[in-house]
Motif scaffolding. Structure first.
Motif, PDB file in Angstrom:
ATOM      1  N   ARG A 160       2.788   6.793   2.025  1.00 62.39           N
ATOM      2  CA  ARG A 160       2.207   5.505   2.400  1.00 62.39           C
ATOM      3  C   ARG A 160       1.533   4.803   1.220  1.00 62.39           C
ATOM      4  N   ILE A 161       2.270   4.768   0.128  1.00 62.81           N
ATOM      5  CA  ILE A 161       1.813   4.087  -1.085  1.00 62.81           C
ATOM      6  C   ILE A 161       2.592   2.780  -1.207  1.00 62.81           C
ATOM      7  N   PRO A 162       1.952   1.657  -1.505  1.00 65.03           N
ATOM      8  CA  PRO A 162       2.697   0.398  -1.684  1.00 65.03           C
ATOM      9  C   PRO A 162       3.752   0.544  -2.778  1.00 65.03           C
TER      10      PRO A 162
ATOM     11  N   ARG B 103      -1.653   4.878  -6.891  1.00 69.77           N
ATOM     12  CA  ARG B 103      -2.101   3.835  -5.956  1.00 69.77           C
ATOM     13  C   ARG B 103      -1.041   2.764  -5.703  1.00 69.77           C
TER      14      ARG B 103
ATOM     15  N   ALA C 239      -2.410  -6.714  -2.237  1.00 72.92           N
ATOM     16  CA  ALA C 239      -2.678  -5.342  -1.785  1.00 72.92           C
ATOM     17  C   ALA C 239      -1.500  -4.418  -2.061  1.00 72.92           C
TER      18      ALA C 239
ATOM     19  N   THR D  25      -3.369   0.312  -3.787  1.00 73.84           N
ATOM     20  CA  THR D  25      -4.445   0.679  -2.879  1.00 73.84           C
ATOM     21  C   THR D  25      -5.718   0.882  -3.679  1.00 73.84           C
ATOM     22  N   THR D  26      -6.847   0.545  -3.098  1.00 71.21           N
ATOM     23  CA  THR D  26      -8.126   0.663  -3.802  1.00 71.21           C
ATOM     24  C   THR D  26      -9.092   1.502  -2.986  1.00 71.21           C
ATOM     25  N   ARG D  27     -10.061   2.047  -3.676  1.00 70.95           N
ATOM     26  CA  ARG D  27     -11.129   2.788  -3.027  1.00 70.95           C
ATOM     27  C   ARG D  27     -12.449   2.255  -3.545  1.00 70.95           C
TER      28      ARG D  27
END
Length: 398
Positions: free
Chosen positions: A125-127, A103, A377, A380-382
């Motif tokens: 597309r991962i921070p 994430r 951010a 990433t979170t779900r």
């Protein structure tokens, strides 16, 4: 699907990173993990137990990587050519990252080894963040290749973990969120000791006995104090290396009785030699940071730090726990030393230095690093699991 994971990719294995990464992993919500990827063949000058993080939710993944010798492009700092070893990209890194539910990714410095993780993050597309000690303010300290790499690759990261104050202003000139995790020590290991005030005030230095550290300027300032009638002091030089030039200078300046050479020390012996001093002094001509200043702060010493050390900006509260000075101005330097001679001046500074040291402790900054990544951010979170965890913690008043 595997547990949500933050990947840390680094070839650096230092004592500072152990408590930092442990605290980072421990700050994560239940169900989250930290995965640390580093080169299997790249060792450390310290014993493994001092550089290997341990936490229930932290996994270490050694990757096979070949090494390559390079000429240091900033060798001019010491006036001689030096070489260093870098690690080339590891074939298996991409596969190890793909096995996890990554994430967020944190790389340490822009090296051939870590750039593979940067590209993986951009592709998926991962921070991604970089921890570094390079910034606009200290760019002249580094060679052209280092500056070019940071200006180029810095455009691809989403945040900067600053290992020194200058790193808050990246060479990419991209506006990014930053957080401080300055090179530090664990304040739980560096604890002040009580010692009765002595009539002889000890100014301690810790580090290499080289010209760049400004030790000749320290002895010249001490000689000025002696010329002004103050001889109730001692200069304690803690460190190994060729001390012959300093022996000669101490004799020439009439300071032989005031200068103490401890030679090379390690572990508890360093802490004892430093903690038993009255003032810590660093007269360096150039240091990107100088973690030894944090060691001294944790031990509760007043700080007398050159303006050319990054740690001066981070750790010195002028007039409250010490002073920042221009080392080439030996008259002013001597005056600053003279001002710290009275015990009544030093005593309140000791407490403030300790407070500063605790605030910047590696274990404290590990938890702050996780919170910063969540707030900006950078993970990433779900289903809002991280946000919920932070909300519940704050509601509980913890």
């Amino acid at each position: 699907m595997s547990e949500p994971t933050v990947a840390i990719v680094t070839k650096a294995r230092g004592t500072f990173f152990k408590p930092l990464y442990e605290a980072f992993a421990q700050a994560q919500p239940e169900g989250w993990r930290t995965m640390l990827l580093w080169p299997a063949e790249h060792g450390s000058e310290h014993p493994e137990e001092l550089v290997t993080p341990r936490a229930d939710n932290l996994d270490i993944v050694p990757l096979h990587s070949t090494s390559h010798d390079l000429k240091a492009n900033d060798a001019a700092l010491e006036g001689r050519a030096t070489r260093y070893q870098t690690q080339l990209p590891a074939r298996e890194m991409w596969a190890r990252l793909a096995e996890r539910d990554v994430r967020g990714i944190l790389i340490h410095e822009f090296s051939p080894f870590t750039l593979q993780a940067l590209l993986y993050a951009r592709w998926h597309r991962i921070p991604v963040c970089v921890s570094t000690e390079v910034g606009r303010g200290n760019a002249p300290f580094f060679g052209r290749r280092t500056r070019w790499w940071h200006a180029l690759w810095g455009r691809l990261v989403d945040g900067v973990v600053a290992c020194c104050p200058a790193a808050h202003h990246p060479l990419s000139r991209k506006q990014l969120p930053t957080v401080s995790t300055y090179h530090a020590v664990d304040s739980r290991l560096y604890v002040p000791v009580d010692h009765a005030p002595s009539q002889v005030v000890t100014f301690a230095y810790l580090g290499q006995l080289i010209r760049r550290k400004g030790l000749d300027l320290l002895l010249q300032a001490a000689a000025r104090m002696k010329e002004n009638g103050e001889n109730r002091f001692r200069i304690r030089l803690i460190g190994g290396g060729d001390a012959g030039w300093l022996h000669e200078l101490a004799h020439a300046l009439g300071l032989w009785e005031q200068v103490e050479f401890t030679g090379f020390l390690s572990g508890a012996a360093i802490r004892e030699a430093l903690a038993s001093a009255d003032v810590f002094v660093l007269p360096t001509r150039q240091d990107t940071y100088a973690a030894v200043v944090h060691e001294a702060a944790c031990l509760g010493l007043p700080l007398l730090i050159s303006k050319h050390a990054g740690a001066a900006e981070a750790l010195v509260k002028p007039g409250r726990n010490g002073y920042i000075f221009e080392p080439e101005d030996t008259a002013s330097f001597a005056a600053k030393m003279q001002s710290l001679m009275p015990a009544r001046v030093r005593e309140p500074m000791r407490k403030i230095s300790r407070e500063v040291g605790e605030a910047h402790s590696a274990h404290a900054r590990g938890a702050a690093l996780w919170e910063w990544m969540v707030d900006h951010a950078l993970v990433t979170t779900r289903h809002g699991e991280v946000t919920l965890e932070r909300h519940v913690t704050q509601e509980a008043g913890l």
